[in-house]
Design a protein around this motif. Structure first.
Motif, short mmCIF file in Angstrom:
data_model
loop_
_atom_site.label_atom_id
_atom_site.label_comp_id
_atom_site.label_asym_id
_atom_site.label_seq_id
_atom_site.Cartn_x
_atom_site.Cartn_y
_atom_site.Cartn_z
N ARG A 28 14.48 -6.87 -41.11
CA ARG A 28 14.33 -5.42 -40.98
C ARG A 28 13.02 -4.99 -41.65
NH1 ARG A 28 17.65 -2.79 -43.86
NH2 ARG A 28 18.60 -4.47 -45.08
N PHE A 29 12.36 -4.00 -41.00
CA PHE A 29 11.09 -3.47 -41.49
C PHE A 29 11.17 -1.95 -41.49
CE2 PHE A 29 10.19 -7.55 -39.55
CZ PHE A 29 9.37 -8.17 -40.48
N LYS A 30 10.53 -1.36 -42.49
CA LYS A 30 10.28 0.08 -42.51
C LYS A 30 8.75 0.24 -42.55
CE LYS A 30 12.86 3.00 -42.89
NZ LYS A 30 13.51 3.91 -41.92
N VAL A 31 8.21 0.80 -41.45
CA VAL A 31 6.74 0.92 -41.29
C VAL A 31 6.35 2.37 -41.57
CG1 VAL A 31 4.79 0.57 -39.77
CG2 VAL A 31 6.81 -0.93 -39.58
N ARG A 100 -2.42 -13.07 -37.06
CA ARG A 100 -1.04 -13.39 -36.69
C ARG A 100 -0.12 -13.22 -37.91
NH1 ARG A 100 -0.24 -15.67 -31.84
NH2 ARG A 100 1.74 -16.58 -32.53
N ILE A 101 1.05 -12.80 -37.62
CA ILE A 101 2.01 -12.46 -38.68
C ILE A 101 3.06 -13.56 -38.79
CG2 ILE A 101 3.75 -10.80 -39.46
CD1 ILE A 101 2.19 -8.65 -37.96
N ASP A 102 3.13 -14.15 -39.97
CA ASP A 102 4.14 -15.18 -40.23
C ASP A 102 5.42 -14.47 -40.72
OD1 ASP A 102 5.64 -17.36 -40.78
OD2 ASP A 102 4.29 -18.23 -42.28
N LEU A 103 6.45 -14.47 -39.87
CA LEU A 103 7.69 -13.76 -40.20
C LEU A 103 8.45 -14.43 -41.34
CD1 LEU A 103 8.95 -12.92 -36.58
CD2 LEU A 103 7.72 -11.44 -38.17
N ARG A 104 8.18 -15.65 -41.62
CA ARG A 104 8.95 -16.36 -42.64
C ARG A 104 8.68 -15.85 -44.05
NH1 ARG A 104 7.26 -22.33 -40.84
NH2 ARG A 104 5.28 -21.20 -40.77
N ARG A 105 7.57 -15.15 -44.25
CA ARG A 105 7.27 -14.64 -45.59
C ARG A 105 7.98 -13.33 -45.89
NH1 ARG A 105 2.98 -10.97 -46.28
NH2 ARG A 105 1.96 -10.25 -44.36
N PHE A 106 8.67 -12.79 -44.90
CA PHE A 106 9.45 -11.57 -45.10
C PHE A 106 10.91 -11.95 -45.36
CE2 PHE A 106 5.86 -10.29 -42.43
CZ PHE A 106 5.33 -9.25 -43.20
N LYS A 107 11.50 -11.25 -46.28
CA LYS A 107 12.84 -11.61 -46.75
C LYS A 107 13.91 -11.14 -45.76
CE LYS A 107 11.60 -11.34 -51.64
NZ LYS A 107 11.90 -10.67 -52.94
N LEU A 108 14.97 -11.97 -45.68
CA LEU A 108 16.18 -11.54 -44.96
C LEU A 108 17.02 -10.66 -45.89
CD1 LEU A 108 17.17 -14.95 -43.31
CD2 LEU A 108 16.18 -12.98 -42.15
N HIS A 109 17.96 -9.93 -45.30
CA HIS A 109 18.89 -9.08 -46.07
C HIS A 109 18.13 -8.06 -46.92
CE1 HIS A 109 21.75 -12.08 -44.82
NE2 HIS A 109 21.10 -13.01 -45.50
N GLU A 110 16.96 -7.66 -46.49
CA GLU A 110 16.16 -6.71 -47.27
C GLU A 110 15.28 -5.93 -46.30
OE1 GLU A 110 12.68 -7.00 -50.62
OE2 GLU A 110 14.51 -8.21 -50.91
N CYS A 111 15.07 -4.66 -46.61
CA CYS A 111 14.18 -3.82 -45.79
C CYS A 111 12.74 -4.02 -46.30
CB CYS A 111 14.59 -2.36 -45.86
SG CYS A 111 13.60 -1.27 -44.80
N ASN A 112 11.91 -4.68 -45.48
CA ASN A 112 10.51 -4.96 -45.85
C ASN A 112 9.64 -3.76 -45.45
OD1 ASN A 112 10.62 -8.07 -46.51
ND2 ASN A 112 11.84 -7.77 -44.65
N ILE A 113 8.96 -3.20 -46.46
CA ILE A 113 8.15 -2.00 -46.23
C ILE A 113 6.70 -2.41 -45.96
CG2 ILE A 113 7.29 0.13 -47.26
CD1 ILE A 113 9.89 0.37 -48.76
N LEU A 114 6.17 -1.92 -44.84
CA LEU A 114 4.77 -2.12 -44.45
C LEU A 114 4.12 -0.76 -44.21
CD1 LEU A 114 5.19 -5.06 -41.90
CD2 LEU A 114 4.47 -5.23 -44.29
#
Length: 1605
Positions: A28-31, A100-114
Motif C-alpha cells: 500500500r502507498f499514500k502518494v 525503475r522502482i524496486d518494490l521489494r524495498r517497500f514494507k508489507l503491512h504498512e502504508c508507504n508514504i511517497l
C-alpha cells in the motif's frame, strides 16, 4: 525520455483502490501530490519485483483521476504537470527516485508514504484526504452523552499518560498542557506514531482503531495502588474529546526511528458533513520536520502533540484547573508507594501552563491529606470474581471482566478542640474557591480512583460496612459518632468498568454494585459475584472484618479525638463506675463536672433545659424537660478520645442521679436520670428554659400523672352513648359494642367514684393502653390468649383521655366459648398497676351435638365377641362446642351396624354420670354375634348410641373380632378310594370357629400332628389360619403311609387338641400270577415269572406303572435272607404287572425262600418257596428232564434221554440210539438242526437287508430336511441365523431339569407344578433370570461366571435360604426337610453342594439408575483412554447387557433395589464387553474390574486371565428382540425342521446300531453253519457205524435243548 518499454508488465499488475479489500500480500502507498491532495494506491504482489518509473506514475495518475471525479474539492486544485522531465518521487527518508522502482524495498503491512514533485517548485505541508478515519459504527453507540471541559481534557491527558508510561526509565516522562485563549496544547514524550500499520497515526483519530484499550487485561490483578494507566476502554477518547474542546485539532507525532513528524488534521465541520453518508471519513494530513522546542522537550526524539484550535472555553481559571488536574492524577504526580524506602517520588512530570503540578499546594486531595490524623490506616484488599461467565459483551466487543481488585484505605479525621476536622476541610475548600457544596452530614466519605485516576463524580456516602449508625450494644453511641470521621479511599484495577465519560464507575456493572453494597446482605444482582477479603496477608470473613474495623475505630478515637478538654470547675474523679452502660461511657475513669462551656455558652448543674423531640436516643416521641445534674468526661485531663455526657433528671422523676463522695471512695449512681450525648448542645436541639416555663410544665405534669386504670360502668358509658358494660352471659351472646377504660389521676379519690363523669378525674396523656383478653376453660387451667390490642386515647362527648376498645363491632363472636374471660389493661411508663376484670360465660342452652370423648388408653376401639367393650364417655355440647352438664341419665339404646343389611341390638351394658355430671359413662357393653364373617377381613363395624327416642345418636367406629378358637370342622368328605400312598389330597379344608360360630381371625397359629401324612412345602408343623378363617391343605396334604394302614391328623392350639381324625388307606396286595414248580435244579433259572398288584376285589391296579418322565417309580425287588440273591436288580411294573423273563437260581441245593416286594411300598410283598435239587444223571433212569422250565417229570413213551455235553449240561435227543439201539434218531436230529441253522442264516440276512433299505430312505429324508433348513436360513439376517442354535428359556429349563441330582433341577421340576410354600421366597436360578441378545455374548458371560454360579439358587433373604435344608445332630443334611424332601417326593435326590445367593445381604449398586429406561440400567461412565476417548471396540458393561423379563424386571428388595442393582452387579460388577480380543488387549491397561470379548477372551480382576476354550452347556437364553413377524415365522419353521432333523438323526443312529448288531449275528450264524456243514459227512458215517456218538455229537456242535436259541 524513456522508451515504451515501461508499458511492459502493466497488464500483469492490477490497480487496487483503497476502498477495495486489501490482501495481506499487497503493498500500500499514500502518494502526496504537489497540489495539496493525496491518493491511495495498492499493488498486488507480482513475480517481477520491479516496475518502471513511468508505469508507476501512470498508476498514480489513474488513481488521481478516479478520486477527482468523486470529489469536488480536487477540481479547485491546480493542475499537475505529469509530463515534466524533472518529475520525481521522494520517500519519508528523503530518498529521491526517477528510475525503475524496486518494490521489494517497500514494507508489507504498512502504508508507504511517497511525495510526488512535478518540478514546479510549489509544495505544501498539508494534504487533503491523507488519513482515513472511518470509525467502527458499533462504537458510535457508546459515545458519552455529556462532556465537561475537565473530563474532555482529562481524556486527552489519559492518552498521553498511557503513552509516557511506556517509556523506559532513562527517557523523560513529560506531559505538558498549555491552555491559551486561541489554542489548547497537550504535549507528551511518549513513543509517538508514524505511518506503520502497528503504530499508525490514523489509530489516534479513527474511532475504534486504537489498540490501547486492548492493554486493559494487563491492568487487571496488578499490585496496589494499581498505577498502570491503561485507561483505554472504547477507542474514541482522542477525537471525541478534542471535538468537544474545539472545532479543529491538529495531531503531530514522531517516533524515535522516524525522521519526519506526521500530521493529522481533524475538522469538526468536515466530519459532520460526511456523517451518515456513504463516503468514508477522510481527513487532511502531512509530514514535516521536528521543531527545536519539541527536540528540547523530548531528548529521546519521540513525542505526540495535540493542538486544539478555536477552543470553546474562554476566561478559564487556570489555578482551579491546576488543582482539579492534580486531584485527578495525584498518584502519578507524587507517590510514596513506588520507592522502596517510602520516599515521595514523581512518576510523571506534569506541567500546566509551565507550572509543575507537584509544586501546587491546593486541591481537595492535598487538603484532605493535610487534616488526617496521620495515624495507622485501616486497609483491606478485596478480590471480586464472577461465579459464571457473563456471555454478553459490550458494544466494543469486549466481555465484562471476570475478576476485579480493589484496595480500601480508611483514614480517620479526628475531632480536635471540639471541632471536626472534616468541617475544617470543607472550610479550607470554600476558602480556596474549590468548594464542593457539602456539609458535615452529607460530606462524601468515599473517593474512588481507577488505575490511579480519580473518578470525580464517584462521591459516595458511607459503604455499608463503615456505617455503624444502626449499631446496638456496648460502645454503640461512640461508634455511631466515630464512623462519621472516616473517609475511605478506594483504588481499583481495570476490572472495574467506568462510565464512558470516566467520571464514575459503571452503575450496572456487577463489580460496581458489589463494591457499593459491600457489607450488606447480597442482593439478587450480587449473588453471582464472589468477594474475598484480605487484610495484612490474611483472609477475613465479614464478621472478622466488622470486628477489626470497630477495634480500629475505637483505637483512633482513644488516640486522636479531643472532644472536650475539661470543664470550668474542679472535677471529681470516679474510678471504675459500676453502671457504665447506663452512664453511656466506656472508660474506667470519669471526671464529674458541674460547669461546662460549649461553643461560648455556659451550662451549669441545676439548670433547667428543654431537649427537643428527636435530638438523640430516648427523645423520640416528645420533648423532654429536665434538670442538668452533672457533666461526665472520660479519662484524665489531657487524655485523647474521651467521651462526654450530660446527666439530667427529667421532669416528674424523683430518683435522680446520686454522686457520693466518702473519703477517697467516690461513686456515681444514675438511677432514673438520663444520660445524653454532649452533641445535643452543639446541634441546637437543647435549650435552657426559665422558671415560669418550668412551673407551667410542672403543673401540666402533675395533672398528667395517672394513679390507676378503671373501666367505666354501664351508667357512665350511657352518658357517653356507648354500650360498654361487661356482665355474665351465655355463649353466643354478642359482647358490648365498646368498653371504655380511663386513667385516674393521683388526686382522684375512691369515695368520689360514682356514675358521674368529670374531666378532671380522667387523665389526658399521650400514652397507649394495651388490652389483653384471656380465657380459662374447664378443661384447660392455663389462660389462653384470645385478643390483644393497643389503642391511643380518644375523645367523645367532650371528654378526653378515653380508651375506647371495640368489642361487639369488631369481635361479635368473642364470647362463643364458655369459661372465665379476663380483661387486663396496662400502660407503659405511667406508673399504674395493671387492671383486671373477669366475667363468666356459661354454655348455651341450645344442644348442638353428642360426642364420644376419646380415652388415651384406648386410641382405637377393638373388642372380641363376647368380651367387654372399653368404657365409653359421652359428652353433650351446645351449638358452639361448649360442653354442657347432664341433669339426669338420658334414655339410651345401642346397636351394632355390621353392614347395610345386618344390625344387632346390644342389651348388656351399664350407665352412670360422672361426679360433676358433665360426662355420661357407659360400661360393661357386651357384643354377642355369630355374623362376624360378613365383615371379614377388617372386622370394621359401627357402634351407634341412640339418645332421646333415637333422634340423636353417636357413632363409634370399632373392630369386633372373633373369639378364641373353639372348634374345627372338616368340610371335605374323602372317599376311601382316594387315600392311596403318595396321593395328594386335592380338597382338604378345615374351618376354624370360635364359640359363637364365627370363623376365627386370620393369622391364628395352630399346631399340626401328622401320622401318615405330610404337608408339602411346609417348614415345620405350625400353620396359620387364612383370611377366610380356614386352613386349606388342598394340594398340599400328601399321604405318606403305606397301603391298608391308618393315617391320623390332629390340630392343637395352646397345647389343647381341638381336632383329630383318623383315615384308612386303600388295601393293595402283591401276588404271583404265574405258577412256580415246587422243585428246581440248582443253578438253573426260573423264567416268565409274573407278579401283579390287585385291590381288595382282586382287580389289577393298573396305576402301578413305572414312568420316570411323570415321576412315578414302580419297581419290584427280589430278596432272600437265606441265599445271596442280587437285590440290586429292579423289575418294573407295567400297568399293574411285573414280568421277570429269567430269574437265576443259586447253585446250592436245598429249600429256597425269597421275597418279592415293591421298592417303595414294602407292605406289598409276596413270599415264594421252592426246593433246589441236584441235576440227575440218567442211567437206566425212569425220569426225563425238561430244561426249558426246570421241571422233572416221569418218563413216557416218547421221552427224551439225557446225555452229558462238554460243559456238563444235559443234552436230550429224541429217539436216541444209545437208549433204543437205533441210530435213525441221531441222523434225524442232524438233518433237523441243519435246516434250523439254514433258516436262521436266512432270517438274519433278510433283517440286514431290511435295515439297509430303511437306512437308505432315512438318508434321503435327512438330505431333504437339510436342504429346507438351508433355504429358510438364506432368507434370514446373519445375526438371527447365529441365534438359531440357542435355547429358549423353556428349552433351557428342560435341560437344567435333566442335569441330575442338582438343586436347580429340582426347582425346575417344582416350577412346572403349583406354587408351594418353599418356592414362595425363591426368585429362581441365575441362568433363567435374564436373557441376552446374541449367542456369543450368552456363551462368554456363562463361561465367565462358570456353571456353578449359573445354576446358583437366588433367594430373597438369608432366612429363606436357611429354610432350604436342615441338619441333624451329626451335621448331616436332613433329607426329610426342605428342598431335599421335595426332591425325595419327586423320586430324586440332591447330591453335593450348591450355591445360594441371598439378595437382601448383597451390597447394592450405589450409583444412579436410568429410571426412564424400563430395564433400569445402571449409569456407568464409559471407560476412557488418556486423551478422553472411549476405547475402540467397547460395547458396554456386562451388567447392563442382560435383559430382565417379567416378573423379574419388577422385582424389588425391601430397600427398593432391583435384580440388576443387586444380583447381576454382584456377579459381573463393572466387567466390560469388547468386540474382539484385539480390542480388549489394547484397552487392558485401563481395565480395572475385568473384561470379556465376544470371540472368547476373558480378563479377570487382579491379573487373572482365562485361557483355553470351553463350550458351556448352561448359558443365558437368547431373545431376539425387534424382529418382524415374517422373520419370526421363518425361525419357527426352522426350529420345527431342526427338531425333525434331530428325530431323523436319532432314528438313523438306532437303525445303524440294529444293522450292526444283526450283521454281527449274521456273520456268526454263517460261520457256524459252514462249520457244521463241513463236519456233517463224517458225523453221519460215525453214527451209522455206532462209533462214540457222544464224541461226534460234541464235534458237530449240535446244541442241547437247554441252550436257548
Amino acid at each position: 525520455m524513456e522508451d515504451k518499454s515501461h508499458f511492459n508488465g502493466m497488464k500483469k499488475r492490477r490497480l487496487v483502490f483503497d476502498d477495495e479489500d486489501s490482501d495481506p500480500v499487497h503493498r500500500r502507498f499514500k502518494v502526496l501530490l504537489p497540489n495539496g491532495t493525496s491518493v491511495g494506491l495498492t499493488l498486488k504482489d507480482s513475480p517481477e519485483p520491479e516496475i518502471s518509473f513511468q508505469a508507476f506514475i501512470d498508476l498514480i495518475r489513474e488513481a488521481y483521476e478516479v478520486d477527482k471525479r468523486q470529489s469536488g474539492s480536487f477540481k479547485r486544485k491546480r493542475m499537475i504537470n505529469w509530463k515534466n522531465e524533472r518529475l520525481y518521487l521522494e520517500d519519508t527518508n528523503g530518498s529521491k527516485t526517477r528510475g525503475r522502482i524496486d518494490l521489494r524495498r517497500f514494507k508489507l503491512h504498512e502504508c508507504n508514504i511517497l511525495q510526488l514533485n512535478d518540478g514546479s517548485g510549489e509544495m505544501t505541508n498539508t494534504f487533503e484526504n491523507m488519513w482515513d478515519l472511518t470509525p467502527n459504527t458499533d462504537l458510535l453507540m457508546e459515545l458519552p452523552e455529556e462532556y465537561t471541559f475537565e473530563t474532555a481534557l482529562a481524556d486527552l491527558i489519559d492518552n498521553s499518560l498511557q503513552a509516557v508510561w511506556l517509556n523506559c526509565e532513562k527517557h523523560r516522562r513529560l506531559i505538558s498542557v498549555d491552555v491559551l485563549e486561541n489554542k489548547i496544547s497537550i504535549f507528551d514524550t511518549g513513543p509517538g506514531m508514524d505511518n506503520s500499520d502497528e503504530n499508525s497515526i490514523v489509530k489516534w483519530g479513527k474511532m475504534g482503531a486504537s489498540l490501547n484499550r486492548l492493554s486493559k487485561v494487563k491492568a487487571i490483578g496488578c499490585k496496589p495502588p494499581f498505577l498502570v494507566p491503561f485507561f483505554g476502554m472504547f477507542g474514541y477518547g482522542g477525537p471525541v474529546a478534542s471535538m468537544h474542546l474545539g472545532r479543529c485539532v491538529v495531531v503531530s507525532s514522531k517516533t524515535k526511528e522516524s525522521k519526519k513528524v506526521y500530521k493529522l488534521r481533524l475538522a469538526r465541520d468536515a466530519l459532520l458533513s460526511n456523517s451518515g453518508s456513504e463516503c468514508s471519513w477522510r481527513t487532511d494530513g502531512g509530514i514535516r520536520d521536528p521543531s527545536d522546542d519539541e527536540i528540547v522537550k523530548s531528548p529521546h526524539r519521540s513525542f505526540t502533540k495535540v493542538e486544539i484550535l478555536k477552543p470553546k472555553v474562554k476566561n478559564l481559571d487556570i489555578s482551579k484547573l491546576q488543582c482539579k488536574l492534580k486531584d485527578i492524577y495525584f498518584p502519578y504526580i507524587q507517590c510514596d508507594e513506588l520507592s522502596e524506602g517510602g520516599k515521595t517520588v514523581t512518576p510523571v512530570e506534569f506541567q500546566v501552563n509551565g507550572v509543575d503540578l507537584a509544586e501546587i499546594q491546593g486541591g481537595e486531595t492535598a487538603i484532605t491529606n493535610l487534616h488526617s490524623c496521620n495515624g495507622p490506616e485501616f486497609t483491606i484488599l478485596l478480590r471480586f470474581s464472577l461465579k459464571k461467565e457473563n456471555p454478553s459483551p459490550n458494544a466494543s466487543g469486549s466481555k465484562v471482566p471476570r475478576m476485579a481488585n480493589a484496595r480500601l484505605k480508611c483514614i480517620y479525621f479526628p475531632i480536635r478542640q471540639g471541632k471536626e476536622n472534616i468541617e475544617r476541610i470543607l472550610e479550607s475548600l470554600d476558602a480556596e474557591g474549590c468548594g464542593v457544596g457539602e456539609n458535615f452530614e452529607n460530606y462524601s466519605r468515599v473517593s474512588i480512583r481507577r488505575l490511579g485516576r480519580l473518578l470525580p463524580d464517584a462521591r459516595w456516602a458511607l459503604l455499608p460496612f463503615m456505617d455503624l449508625r444502626q449499631r446496638k450494644g456496648e460502645n454503640s453511641q461512640l461508634l455511631k459518632r466515630c464512623c462519621w470521621r472516616v473517609k475511605c479511599f478506594v483504588e481499583t484495577d481495570a476490572g472495574f468498568n467506568p462510565m464512558p465519560s470516566k467520571t464514575d464507575l459503571a452503575h450496572h456493572s456487577p463489580f460496581s454494585i458489589a463494591l457499593k453494597n459491600f457489607g450488606n446482605r447480597p442482593q439478587d444482582k450480587e449473588k453471582d459475584v464472589n468477594v474475598e477479603i484480605h487484610r495484612d496477608g490474611k483472609q477475613l470473613t465479614y464478621l472478622q472484618l466488622e470486628r477489626e474495623y470497630m477495634d480500629w475505630l475505637l483505637q483512633m478515637h482513644n488516640k486522636y479525638d479531643e472532644e472536650i478538654d475539661s470543664g470550668e470547675d474542679q472535677p471529681i474523679i470516679v474510678v471504675s463506675p459500676s453502671n457504665n452502660k447506663a452512664l453511656g461511657i466506656s472508660s474506667d475513669v470519669i471526671r464529674v463536672h458541674q460547669v461546662l462551656k460549649r461553643k461560648g455558652l455556659l451550662w451549669k448543674s441545676g439548670q433547667k433545659i428543654k431537649v427537643l423531640k428527636g435530638a438523640c436516643a430516648g427523645c423520640h416521641k416528645n420533648n423532654v424537660y429536665a434538670t442538668i445534674e452533672h457533666f461526665l468526661l472520660e479519662g484524665f485531663q489531657g487524655d485523647s478520645g474521651g467521651e462526654a455526657r450530660i446527666i439530667c433528671r427529667p421532669l416528674g422523676i424523683e430518683n435522680g442521679c446520686r454522686l457520693s463522695v466518702k473519703g477517697e471512695n467516690t461513686s456515681l449512681d444514675i438511677q432514673d436520670s438520663l444520660s445524653l450525648p454532649i452533641s445535643v448542645l452543639d446541634s441546637g436541639k437543647c435549650m435552657p428554659i426559665d422558671d415560669s416555663g418550668w412551673e407551667l410544665q410542672l403543673k401540666k405534669q402533675i395533672q398528667k400523672i395517672p394513679s390507676r386504670i378503671e373501666l367505666l360502668n354501664a351508667e357512665q358509658c350511657h352518658l357517653l352513648e356507648v354500650d360498654g358494660a361487661l356482665r355474665p352471659m351465655h355463649a353466643g351472646q354478642t359482647p358490648p359494642e365498646n368498653i371504655v377504660a380511663v386513667l385516674r389521676p393521683s388526686s382522684f379519690a375512691f369515695s368520689r367514684a360514682s356514675n358521674y363523669l368529670d374531666q378532671k378525674d380522667i387523665v389526658k396523656i399521650n400514652l397507649d393502653m394495651l388490652m389483653k383478653v384471656t380465657l380459662r376453660t374447664k378443661n384447660h387451667q392455663d389462660d389462653e390468649p384470645v385478643y390483644s390490642g393497643r389503642i391511643a386515647p380518644s375523645s367523645r362527648k367532650g371528654f378526653h383521655g378515653l380508651y375506647v376498645f371495640p368489642l361487639g363491632v369488631n369481635f361479635p363472636h368473642l364470647f362463643q366459648k364458655a369459661g372465665a374471660y379476663t380483661f387486663s389493661f396496662s400502660t407503659e411508663h405511667s406508673g399504674c398497676q395493671n387492671y383486671k376484670q373477669t366475667i363468666t360465660v356459661f354454655p348455651s342452652e341450645k344442644v348442638g351435638k353428642w360426642e364420644l370423648l376419646r380415652d388415651k388408653k384406648f386410641p382405637s376401639y377393638s373388642v372380641r365377641v363376647g368380651s367387654y367393650f372399653p368404657p365409653l364417655s359421652i359428652a353433650c355440647y351446645d351449638v358452639y362446642d361448649n360442653q354442657m352438664s347432664f341433669t339426669s341419665i338420658p334414655s339410651l339404646k345401642i346397636k351394632l351396624i355390621m353392614n347395610e343389611d345386618l344390625c344387632i341390638d346390644v342389651v348388656k351394658m351399664k350407665t352412670s354420670l360422672s361426679s360433676d355430671k358433665s360426662v355420661l359413662l357407659i360400661k360393661d357393653v357386651v357384643i354377642e354375634s355369630n355374623e362376624l364373617d360378613s365383615i371379614r377381613p377388617n372386622y370394621a363395624a359401627t357402634l351407634i348410641l341412640y339418645f332421646k327416642d333415637e333422634s340423636t345418636s353417636v357413632s363409634v367406629d370399632c373392630h369386633v373380632t372373633p373369639g378364641a378358637l373353639h372348634s374345627i370342622k372338616l368340610c371335605s368328605q374323602l372317599p376311601g378310594k382316594q387315600l392311596l400312598p403318595g396321593f395328594v389330597i386335592e380338597q382338604f379344608l378345615l374351618e376354624v370357629f370360635d364359640v359363637y360360630g364365627n370363623h376365627v381371625e386370620e393369622g391364628l397359629e395352630v399346631q399340626f400332628q401328622l401320622d401318615g401324612f405330610r404337608i408339602q412345602g411346609q417348614m415345620g408343623s405350625r400353620f396359620k389360619v387364612d383370611n377366610h378363617g380356614c386352613i386349606d391343605l388342598g394340594g398340599l396334604l400328601k399321604v405318606t403311609t403305606g397301603y391298608a394302614k391308618q393315617a391320623c391328623l390332629s390340630v392343637s392350639h395352646n397345647d389343647e387338641v381341638i381336632f383329630k381324625q383318623a383315615f384308612q388307606t386303600e388295601k393293595r396286595e402283591l401276588r404271583m400270577s404265574s405258577s412256580v414248580p415246587e422243585q428246581c435244579i440248582a443253578g438253573s433259572s426260573l423264567e416268565n415269572i409274573s407278579f401283579e398288584v390287585v385291590d381288595s376285589n382282586g382287580v389289577v391296579d393298573k396305576t402301578f406303572h413305572d414312568d420316570e418322565k411323570c415321576g412315578q417309580s414302580h419297581t419290584l425287588v427280589v430278596k432272600s435272607e437265606s441265599s445271596e440273591l442280587d437285590d440290586c436288580i429292579r423289575y418294573v411294573f407295567k400297568h399293574g404287572c411285573c414280568n421277570i423273563t429269567s430269574f437265576p437260581l443259586p447253585q446250592i441245593e436245598g429249600p429256597l425262600c425269597f421275597k418279592a416286594f415293591h421298592s417303595r411300598y414294602s407292605e406289598l410283598h409276596c413270599d415264594v418257596k421252592i426246593s433246589l435239587v441236584h441235576a440227575p444223571i440218567v442211567e437206566n433212569s425212569d425220569v426225563e428232564v425238561h430244561a426249558l422250565d426246570g421241571k422233572i417229570t416221569p418218563k413216557g413213551e416218547n421221552s427224551e434221554v439225557e446225555s452229558h455235553t462238554c460243559d456238563g449240561k444235559v443234552l436230550l435227543l429224541q429217539n436216541s440210539p444209545f437208549v433204543n439201539n437205533d441210530n435213525v434218531g441221531n441222523l434225524l436230529s442232524i438233518v433237523n438242526y441243519n435246516k434250523e441253522l439254514e433258516s436262521e442264516v436266512c432270517k438274519y440276512a433278510k433283517r440286514v437287508g431290511g435295515w439297509e433299505n430303511v437306512l437308505t430312505k432315512l438318508d434321503c429324508w435327512k438330505t431333504g430336511i437339510e436342504h429346507d433348513i438351508s433355504r429358510l436360513q438364506a432368507s434370514l439376517e446373519p445375526d438371527l441365523v447365529n441365534n438359531l442354535d440357542c435355547l429358549s428359556t423353556k428349552e433351557l429349563m428342560k435341560l437344567i431339569e435333566g442335569r441330575g441330582h442338582t438343586a436347580a433341577a429340582i426347582l425346575c421340576s417344582l416350577a412346572q407344578g403349583p406354587q408351594i410354600h418353599i418356592t414362595e421366597y425363591i426368585v429362581g436360578v441365575v441362568a433363567l433370570l435374564g436373557t441376552v441378545c446374541s449367542v456369543n455374548l450368552s456363551r462368554i458371560l456363562a463361561e465367565y461366571l462358570g456353571e456353578e454360579q449359573m445354576l446358583a439358587v437366588v433367594c430373597k433373604s438369608y432366612d429363606s435360604a436357611c429354610a432350604l435344608e436342615q441338619y441333624g445332630h451329626n451335621g448331616y443334611v436332613d433329607s426329610s426337610f426342605g428342598l431335599h424332601a421335595e426332591a425325595t417326593a419327586l423320586g430324586k435326590s440332591i447330591s453335593g453342594r450348591f450355591l445360594v445367593i441371598c439378595l437382601e445381604d448383597i451390597r447394592p449398586y450405589q450409583g444412579e439408575v436410568e429410571f426412564n429406561n424400563p430395564q433400569r440400567k445402571l449409569v456407568l461412565p464409559d471407560p476412557s483412554l488418556p486423551f478422553g476417548h472411549c476405547p475402540p471396540g467397547f460395547i458396554g458393561y456386562a451388567v447392563n447387557m442382560v435383559n430382565l423379563d417379567n416378573p423379574h424386571i419388577n422385582y424389588r428388595t425391601e430397600s427398593g433395589h432391583g435384580l440388576r442393582e443387586t444380583l447381576f452387579y454382584r456377579l459381573f460388577g463393572k466387567v466390560q464387553v469388547y468386540e474382539t480380543r484385539e480390542h480388549m488387549e489394547k484397552a487392558r491397561r485401563f481395565i480395572k474390574h475385568g473384561a470379556v470379548s465376544l470371540d472368547g477372551g476373558i480378563l479377570r480382576k487382579n491379573g487373572v486371565i482365562s485361557l483355553g476354550f470351553r463350550n458351556p452347556e448352561i448359558y443365558f437364553p437368547v431373545e431376539n428382540r425387534n424382529i418382524s413377524p415374517h422373520s419370526q415365522k421363518i425361525m419357527e419353521q426352522i426350529k420345527e425342521k431342526q427338531i425333525e432333523l434331530t428325530t431323523t438323526l436319532q432314528q438313523i443312529d438306532k437303525v445303524n446300531e440294529k444293522l450292526k448288531r444283526d450283521g454281527l449275528r449274521l456273520e456268526k450264524k454263517k460261520k457256524k453253519f459252514q462249520k457244521y456243514m463241513d463236519n456233517t459227512e463224517d458225523a453221519i458215517n460215525d453214527i451209522v457205524t455206532m462209533n462214540t456218538p457222544l464224541q461226534y455229537t460234541q464235534e458237530l456242535g449240535t446244541p442241547s435243548q437247554f441252550t436257548p436259541r
